[in-house]
Design a protein around this motif. Structure first.
Motif, PDB file in Angstrom:
ATOM      1  N   ILE A  29      54.800   3.751 -27.085  1.00 44.61           N
ATOM      2  CA  ILE A  29      55.610   3.629 -28.299  1.00 44.61           C
ATOM      3  C   ILE A  29      56.275   2.265 -28.310  1.00 44.61           C
ATOM      4  N   ARG A  30      56.209   1.585 -29.443  1.00 46.64           N
ATOM      5  CA  ARG A  30      57.097   0.460 -29.668  1.00 46.64           C
ATOM      6  C   ARG A  30      58.250   1.026 -30.482  1.00 46.64           C
ATOM      7  N   ALA A  31      59.445   0.911 -29.948  1.00 41.63           N
ATOM      8  CA  ALA A  31      60.615   1.511 -30.585  1.00 41.63           C
ATOM      9  C   ALA A  31      61.398   0.476 -31.382  1.00 41.63           C
ATOM     10  N   ASP A  32      62.416   0.968 -32.062  1.00 37.61           N
ATOM     11  CA  ASP A  32      63.245   0.119 -32.908  1.00 37.61           C
ATOM     12  C   ASP A  32      64.043  -0.909 -32.113  1.00 37.61           C
ATOM     13  N   ASP A  33      64.130  -0.756 -30.808  1.00 34.18           N
ATOM     14  CA  ASP A  33      64.812  -1.745 -29.975  1.00 34.18           C
ATOM     15  C   ASP A  33      63.852  -2.829 -29.485  1.00 34.18           C
ATOM     16  N   GLY A  34      62.570  -2.740 -29.907  1.00 35.53           N
ATOM     17  CA  GLY A  34      61.566  -3.725 -29.532  1.00 35.53           C
ATOM     18  C   GLY A  34      60.879  -3.452 -28.213  1.00 35.53           C
ATOM     19  N   LYS A  35      61.371  -2.497 -27.447  1.00 43.00           N
ATOM     20  CA  LYS A  35      60.787  -2.175 -26.150  1.00 43.00           C
ATOM     21  C   LYS A  35      59.607  -1.223 -26.304  1.00 43.00           C
ATOM     22  N   ILE A  36      58.763  -1.211 -25.289  1.00 46.65           N
ATOM     23  CA  ILE A  36      57.634  -0.286 -25.230  1.00 46.65           C
ATOM     24  C   ILE A  36      57.956   0.805 -24.216  1.00 46.65           C
ATOM     25  N   TYR A  37      57.787   2.051 -24.636  1.00 44.05           N
ATOM     26  CA  TYR A  37      58.008   3.228 -23.789  1.00 44.05           C
ATOM     27  C   TYR A  37      56.689   3.953 -23.651  1.00 44.05           C
ATOM     28  N   GLY A  65      67.574   4.906 -24.973  1.00 44.23           N
ATOM     29  CA  GLY A  65      68.559   4.567 -25.987  1.00 44.23           C
ATOM     30  C   GLY A  65      67.997   4.222 -27.352  1.00 44.23           C
ATOM     31  N   ALA A  66      66.666   4.199 -27.501  1.00 44.54           N
ATOM     32  CA  ALA A  66      66.070   3.890 -28.807  1.00 44.54           C
ATOM     33  C   ALA A  66      66.075   5.135 -29.685  1.00 44.54           C
ATOM     34  N   LYS A  67      65.961   4.928 -30.989  1.00 42.63           N
ATOM     35  CA  LYS A  67      66.083   6.035 -31.941  1.00 42.63           C
ATOM     36  C   LYS A  67      64.840   6.256 -32.804  1.00 42.63           C
ATOM     37  N   LYS A  68      64.032   5.229 -33.019  1.00 44.21           N
ATOM     38  CA  LYS A  68      62.915   5.322 -33.959  1.00 44.21           C
ATOM     39  C   LYS A  68      61.632   4.758 -33.366  1.00 44.21           C
ATOM     40  N   ILE A  69      60.521   5.395 -33.702  1.00 47.41           N
ATOM     41  CA  ILE A  69      59.200   4.897 -33.339  1.00 47.41           C
ATOM     42  C   ILE A  69      58.763   3.917 -34.427  1.00 47.41           C
ATOM     43  N   VAL A  70      58.452   2.688 -34.040  1.00 51.77           N
ATOM     44  CA  VAL A  70      57.958   1.681 -34.970  1.00 51.77           C
ATOM     45  C   VAL A  70      56.438   1.783 -35.079  1.00 51.77           C
ATOM     46  N   GLU A  71      55.771   1.961 -33.939  1.00 47.50           N
ATOM     47  CA  GLU A  71      54.322   2.168 -33.884  1.00 47.50           C
ATOM     48  C   GLU A  71      53.989   2.807 -32.550  1.00 47.50           C
ATOM     49  N   MET A  72      52.788   3.431 -32.494  1.00 49.92           N
ATOM     50  CA  MET A  72      52.431   4.198 -31.306  1.00 49.92           C
ATOM     51  C   MET A  72      50.929   4.096 -31.070  1.00 49.92           C
ATOM     52  N   ALA A  73      50.531   4.075 -29.786  1.00 54.89           N
ATOM     53  CA  ALA A  73      49.120   4.092 -29.410  1.00 54.89           C
ATOM     54  C   ALA A  73      48.859   5.296 -28.514  1.00 54.89           C
ATOM     55  N   VAL A  74      47.680   5.901 -28.682  1.00 58.25           N
ATOM     56  CA  VAL A  74      47.270   7.063 -27.888  1.00 58.25           C
ATOM     57  C   VAL A  74      45.839   6.831 -27.407  1.00 58.25           C
ATOM     58  N   ILE A  75      45.599   7.158 -26.132  1.00 56.84           N
ATOM     59  CA  ILE A  75      44.267   7.005 -25.553  1.00 56.84           C
ATOM     60  C   ILE A  75      43.985   8.173 -24.613  1.00 56.84           C
ATOM     61  N   ALA A  76      42.736   8.611 -24.595  1.00 53.60           N
ATOM     62  CA  ALA A  76      42.294   9.645 -23.654  1.00 53.60           C
ATOM     63  C   ALA A  76      41.036   9.144 -22.966  1.00 53.60           C
ATOM     64  N   GLU A  77      40.934   9.449 -21.687  1.00 52.19           N
ATOM     65  CA  GLU A  77      39.806   8.969 -20.896  1.00 52.19           C
ATOM     66  C   GLU A  77      38.465   9.540 -21.366  1.00 52.19           C
ATOM     67  N   LYS A  78      38.454  10.797 -21.777  1.00 47.61           N
ATOM     68  CA  LYS A  78      37.185  11.478 -22.051  1.00 47.61           C
ATOM     69  C   LYS A  78      36.899  11.718 -23.527  1.00 47.61           C
ATOM     70  N   LEU A  79      37.634  11.050 -24.407  1.00 40.45           N
ATOM     71  CA  LEU A  79      37.458  11.263 -25.840  1.00 40.45           C
ATOM     72  C   LEU A  79      37.581   9.915 -26.532  1.00 40.45           C
ATOM     73  N   ALA A  80      36.598   9.570 -27.354  1.00 40.67           N
ATOM     74  CA  ALA A  80      36.602   8.260 -28.003  1.00 40.67           C
ATOM     75  C   ALA A  80      37.872   8.040 -28.828  1.00 40.67           C
ATOM     76  N   LEU A  81      38.256   9.011 -29.615  1.00 39.03           N
ATOM     77  CA  LEU A  81      39.501   8.957 -30.389  1.00 39.03           C
ATOM     78  C   LEU A  81      40.250  10.242 -30.132  1.00 39.03           C
ATOM     79  N   CYS A  82      41.474  10.124 -29.682  1.00 40.03           N
ATOM     80  CA  CYS A  82      42.251  11.314 -29.343  1.00 40.03           C
ATOM     81  C   CYS A  82      43.509  11.358 -30.201  1.00 40.03           C
ATOM     82  N   PRO A  83      43.429  11.987 -31.366  1.00 42.33           N
ATOM     83  CA  PRO A  83      44.639  12.099 -32.172  1.00 42.33           C
ATOM     84  C   PRO A  83      45.620  13.070 -31.519  1.00 42.33           C
ATOM     85  N   PRO A  84      46.905  12.869 -31.728  1.00 43.26           N
ATOM     86  CA  PRO A  84      47.888  13.804 -31.183  1.00 43.26           C
ATOM     87  C   PRO A  84      47.643  15.224 -31.694  1.00 43.26           C
TER      88      PRO A  84
END
Length: 130
Positions: A29-37, A65-84
């Motif tokens: 997650i890139r959060a509203d504080d600019g950090k990646i979690y 301490g962050a409050k909002k997700i600005v953007e998010m990436a998801v990856i799975a080893e055994k699936l080409a696209l892994c939606p949440p």
């Protein structure tokens, strides 16, 4: 801008505890504080008591301490696209806007970009409950 999120999600996937499903997943997650979690799925012998990568990353974000997700990436080893999964989509919606970008990745990088609205068009809106 999504390349660093992809790399963080991929690196997080290495920490997955998936001895039962053998299906490691990573999220960043890139959060509203600019950090990646980051987060990875963590299974438990008592299925379905484990948790997915996305809420693990959300928990790290909130504890950081962050409050909002600005953007998010998801990856799975055994699936080409892994939606949440469905439950994770609502958890993400709690901290994301309708136009928040969600990147679905494979081992080479981002393969598909969706907005939160596309991923979960009829989510519960927390602002309506206040």
């Amino acid at each position: 801008m999504s390349q660093d999120l992809f790399e963080a999600a991929r690196d997080a996937m290495a920490f997955a505890h998936a001895p039962y499903s053998k299906f490691p997943v990573g999220a960043a997650i890139r959060a509203d504080d600019g950090k990646i979690y980051t987060g990875a799925n963590i299974e438990n012998l008592s299925f379905p008591q484990g948790w997915c990568a996305e809420p693990t990353a959300i928990g790290c974000m909130v504890m950081g301490g962050a409050k909002k997700i600005v953007e998010m990436a998801v990856i799975a080893e055994k699936l080409a696209l892994c939606p949440p999964c469905g439950g994770c989509r609502q958890k993400i919606a709690e901290f994301a806007a309708a136009d928040t970008r969600i990147y679905l990745c494979d081992e080479t990088g981002v393969k598909k970009t969706l907005t939160m609205e596309e991923l979960l068009p009829l989510s519960f809106k927390t602002d309506l409950l206040g």
